[in-house]
Design a protein around this motif. Structure first.
Motif, PDB file in Angstrom:
ATOM      1  N   UNK B  88      38.971  44.203  66.039  1.00  0.00           N
ATOM      2  CA  UNK B  88      37.974  43.023  66.586  1.00  0.00           C
ATOM      3  C   UNK B  88      38.438  41.703  67.147  1.00  0.00           C
ATOM      4  N   UNK B  89      37.141  40.981  67.207  1.00  0.00           N
ATOM      5  CA  UNK B  89      37.955  39.463  67.885  1.00  0.00           C
ATOM      6  C   UNK B  89      37.180  38.430  67.441  1.00  0.00           C
ATOM      7  N   UNK B  90      36.007  38.824  66.486  1.00  0.00           N
ATOM      8  CA  UNK B  90      35.752  37.783  65.765  1.00  0.00           C
ATOM      9  C   UNK B  90      35.676  38.502  64.531  1.00  0.00           C
ATOM     10  N   UNK B  91      34.697  37.084  63.605  1.00  0.00           N
ATOM     11  CA  UNK B  91      35.010  36.447  62.497  1.00  0.00           C
ATOM     12  C   UNK B  91      33.942  38.274  61.758  1.00  0.00           C
ATOM     13  N   UNK B  92      35.039  38.915  60.793  1.00  0.00           N
ATOM     14  CA  UNK B  92      34.140  40.179  59.914  1.00  0.00           C
ATOM     15  C   UNK B  92      33.897  40.233  58.918  1.00  0.00           C
ATOM     16  N   UNK B 102      21.134  44.371  42.073  1.00  0.00           N
ATOM     17  CA  UNK B 102      20.098  44.050  43.567  1.00  0.00           C
ATOM     18  C   UNK B 102      21.028  42.646  43.964  1.00  0.00           C
ATOM     19  N   UNK B 103      22.498  42.112  42.666  1.00  0.00           N
ATOM     20  CA  UNK B 103      23.339  41.036  43.369  1.00  0.00           C
ATOM     21  C   UNK B 103      23.780  41.807  44.180  1.00  0.00           C
ATOM     22  N   UNK B 104      24.283  40.770  45.087  1.00  0.00           N
ATOM     23  CA  UNK B 104      25.404  40.378  46.232  1.00  0.00           C
ATOM     24  C   UNK B 104      27.297  40.602  46.120  1.00  0.00           C
ATOM     25  N   UNK B 105      27.788  40.661  46.784  1.00  0.00           N
ATOM     26  CA  UNK B 105      28.947  39.970  46.969  1.00  0.00           C
ATOM     27  C   UNK B 105      29.338  40.769  47.727  1.00  0.00           C
ATOM     28  N   UNK B 106      30.719  39.710  48.542  1.00  0.00           N
ATOM     29  CA  UNK B 106      31.293  39.849  49.720  1.00  0.00           C
ATOM     30  C   UNK B 106      32.376  39.333  49.591  1.00  0.00           C
ATOM     31  N   UNK B 107      33.381  39.618  50.790  1.00  0.00           N
ATOM     32  CA  UNK B 107      34.537  39.446  50.960  1.00  0.00           C
ATOM     33  C   UNK B 107      34.879  39.615  53.164  1.00  0.00           C
ATOM     34  N   UNK B 108      36.302  39.099  53.259  1.00  0.00           N
ATOM     35  CA  UNK B 108      36.355  39.285  54.645  1.00  0.00           C
ATOM     36  C   UNK B 108      36.992  40.241  54.974  1.00  0.00           C
ATOM     37  N   UNK B 109      36.904  40.585  56.275  1.00  0.00           N
ATOM     38  CA  UNK B 109      37.858  41.017  56.791  1.00  0.00           C
ATOM     39  C   UNK B 109      38.459  40.782  57.833  1.00  0.00           C
ATOM     40  N   UNK B 110      38.228  40.502  58.697  1.00  0.00           N
ATOM     41  CA  UNK B 110      38.962  39.474  59.410  1.00  0.00           C
ATOM     42  C   UNK B 110      38.563  38.128  59.099  1.00  0.00           C
ATOM     43  N   UNK B 125      41.981  40.159  56.304  1.00  0.00           N
ATOM     44  CA  UNK B 125      42.063  39.833  55.286  1.00  0.00           C
ATOM     45  C   UNK B 125      42.196  41.162  53.856  1.00  0.00           C
ATOM     46  N   UNK B 126      43.400  41.719  53.776  1.00  0.00           N
ATOM     47  CA  UNK B 126      43.501  42.505  52.705  1.00  0.00           C
ATOM     48  C   UNK B 126      43.241  41.959  51.412  1.00  0.00           C
ATOM     49  N   UNK B 127      44.387  41.915  51.157  1.00  0.00           N
ATOM     50  CA  UNK B 127      44.725  40.706  49.616  1.00  0.00           C
ATOM     51  C   UNK B 127      43.524  40.290  49.040  1.00  0.00           C
ATOM     52  N   UNK B 128      41.870  39.922  49.995  1.00  0.00           N
ATOM     53  CA  UNK B 128      41.492  38.841  49.500  1.00  0.00           C
ATOM     54  C   UNK B 128      40.662  39.261  48.454  1.00  0.00           C
ATOM     55  N   UNK B 129      39.961  38.599  47.905  1.00  0.00           N
ATOM     56  CA  UNK B 129      39.029  39.224  46.703  1.00  0.00           C
ATOM     57  C   UNK B 129      38.200  39.439  46.859  1.00  0.00           C
ATOM     58  N   UNK B 130      36.868  39.411  45.692  1.00  0.00           N
ATOM     59  CA  UNK B 130      35.528  39.440  46.255  1.00  0.00           C
ATOM     60  C   UNK B 130      34.813  38.009  45.621  1.00  0.00           C
ATOM     61  N   UNK B 131      33.604  37.609  46.254  1.00  0.00           N
ATOM     62  CA  UNK B 131      32.845  36.466  45.626  1.00  0.00           C
ATOM     63  C   UNK B 131      31.258  36.752  46.100  1.00  0.00           C
ATOM     64  N   UNK B 132      30.870  36.270  44.484  1.00  0.00           N
ATOM     65  CA  UNK B 132      28.930  36.483  44.874  1.00  0.00           C
ATOM     66  C   UNK B 132      28.909  36.152  46.231  1.00  0.00           C
ATOM     67  N   UNK B 133      27.628  36.797  46.448  1.00  0.00           N
ATOM     68  CA  UNK B 133      27.089  36.270  47.725  1.00  0.00           C
ATOM     69  C   UNK B 133      25.852  35.670  46.796  1.00  0.00           C
ATOM     70  N   UNK B 134      25.893  34.652  47.468  1.00  0.00           N
ATOM     71  CA  UNK B 134      24.592  33.601  47.257  1.00  0.00           C
ATOM     72  C   UNK B 134      24.572  32.887  48.806  1.00  0.00           C
TER      73      UNK B 134
END
Lengths: 170, 158
Positions: B88-92, B102-110, B125-134
């Motif tokens: 991918x050539x855009x952020x993901x 129904x809580x959300x979490x996110x992490x980057x793939x790119x 971003x394989x080594x980056x952990x999860x964050x709360x999605x708010x």
């Protein structure tokens, strides 16, 4: 999901997504109670959604819903959500041979409220009561009354615990 | 015909993702029709109501139950691989929703970043952990995307 056609469509799309999420919430002891609502597609009809009860054995239990989404908030006393329901919508909803409900979605606060529509419901309304929020406890009541209706031998009358008291008075 | 549990959970998660993303009214959120595309939403940032062409992709996942904190997702779900968006050539990013609350979490793939001399970098971003999605997290995501595109348009002269 409609997304990019201006504010009105965005509010409607958010309302639909919120309704689908809230009605299909997991109950802490009874699990998921309802399937994801199925949108009936046609615009300007009285019924927006068909909702099926999950895991209901050999019984096919379902109900119909009209969803009204608003950014207008609540009445001054904070007890009613400002959504308008027309007389013709009420009459058509009540004519369906199945339990029918109106759901008001507060798009800003991301909350929803449900009220039943029956043959005794009259008139047009500019607000709905907030006594029955779409929380697991109310969803369990909703499921029980929908299942009771479909198990009943006499389906000529639908009695609901989720009736708007003002709708009954008028 | 009733949906499978997997489809049921996936649809709920997609609706939750849409609700989160549309909390900002400057994002155009487009659902990608093909479930095998490796992307569920393409999101475009707008300015004064006009699309800017600044896009990022979102994968959406649903998981039963809940977790006490975002970091617990590492053990709760199978490792998320960036393979499907490796080119991918855009952020993901990936959103995960836990269905009991129904809580959300996110992490980057790119992950978009701005390196030395304002060079735009897209990190796997394989080594980056999860964050709360708010709402704050969504703002951070969009800010990072914006900065990355800004650096592409206005790199520092060597």
């Amino acid at each position: 999901m409609r997304t990019d056609s201006g504010d009105h469509d965005l509010v409607a799309a958010r309302g639909e997504a919120l309704f689908c999420v809230l009605i299909s919430r997991e109950h802490p002891t009874r699990g998921f109670l309802f399937d994801i609502p199925r949108h009936l597609g046609e615009k300007k009809r009285s019924v927006d959604y068909f909702v099926e009860v999950l895991e209901s054995g050999d019984l096919l239990s379902y109900f119909f819903v009209q969803v009204k989404t608003t950014r207008r908030g609540y009445t001054r006393d904070g007890r009613r959500l400002k959504v308008r329901v027309s007389r013709s919508d009420i009459e058509r909803l009540a004519s369906y041979p199945a339990p029918a409900y109106v759901v008001g979605i507060d798009e800003v606060a991301e909350r929803g409220y449900i009220v039943s529509v029956g043959s005794g419901t009259g008139g047009a309304f500019s607000s709905i009561c907030t006594d029955y929020p779409l929380i697991p406890e109310i969803l369990a009541t909703l499921r029980d009354e929908v299942e009771a209706y479909w198990r009943s031998k006499d389906r000529s009358v639908f009695r609901s615990e989720l009736a708007d008291p003002r709708w009954r008075e008028e | 015909m009733k949906r499978s549990l997997r489809e049921f959970l996936a649809t709920r998660a997609e609706n939750l993702a849409f609700i989160h993303l549309t909390r900002r009214n400057d994002l155009v959120v487009n659902r990608v029709a093909s479930p095998d595309a490796g992307v569920d939403f393409l999101v475009t940032v707008t300015r004064d109501g006009v699309p800017t062409g600044r896009m990022f992709g979102v994968q959406v996942r649903a998981r039963e139950g809940s977790v006490a904190r975002a970091a617990d997702l590492e053990a709760f779900i199978e490792p998320v691989q960036a393979g499907s968006v490796a080119d991918a050539t855009i952020p993901f990013c990936v959103f995960v929703f836990t269905m009991s609350d129904d809580r959300g979490y996110f992490r980057w793939l790119k992950e978009p970043a701005v390196g030395a001399r304002r060079k735009p970098v897209l990190r796997a971003a394989s080594g980056i952990g999860w964050s709360d999605l708010d709402r704050d997290a969504l703002d951070r995501i969009v800010d990072a995307v914006d900065s990355w595109y800004e650096a592409q348009q206005h790199p520092q002269a060597a």
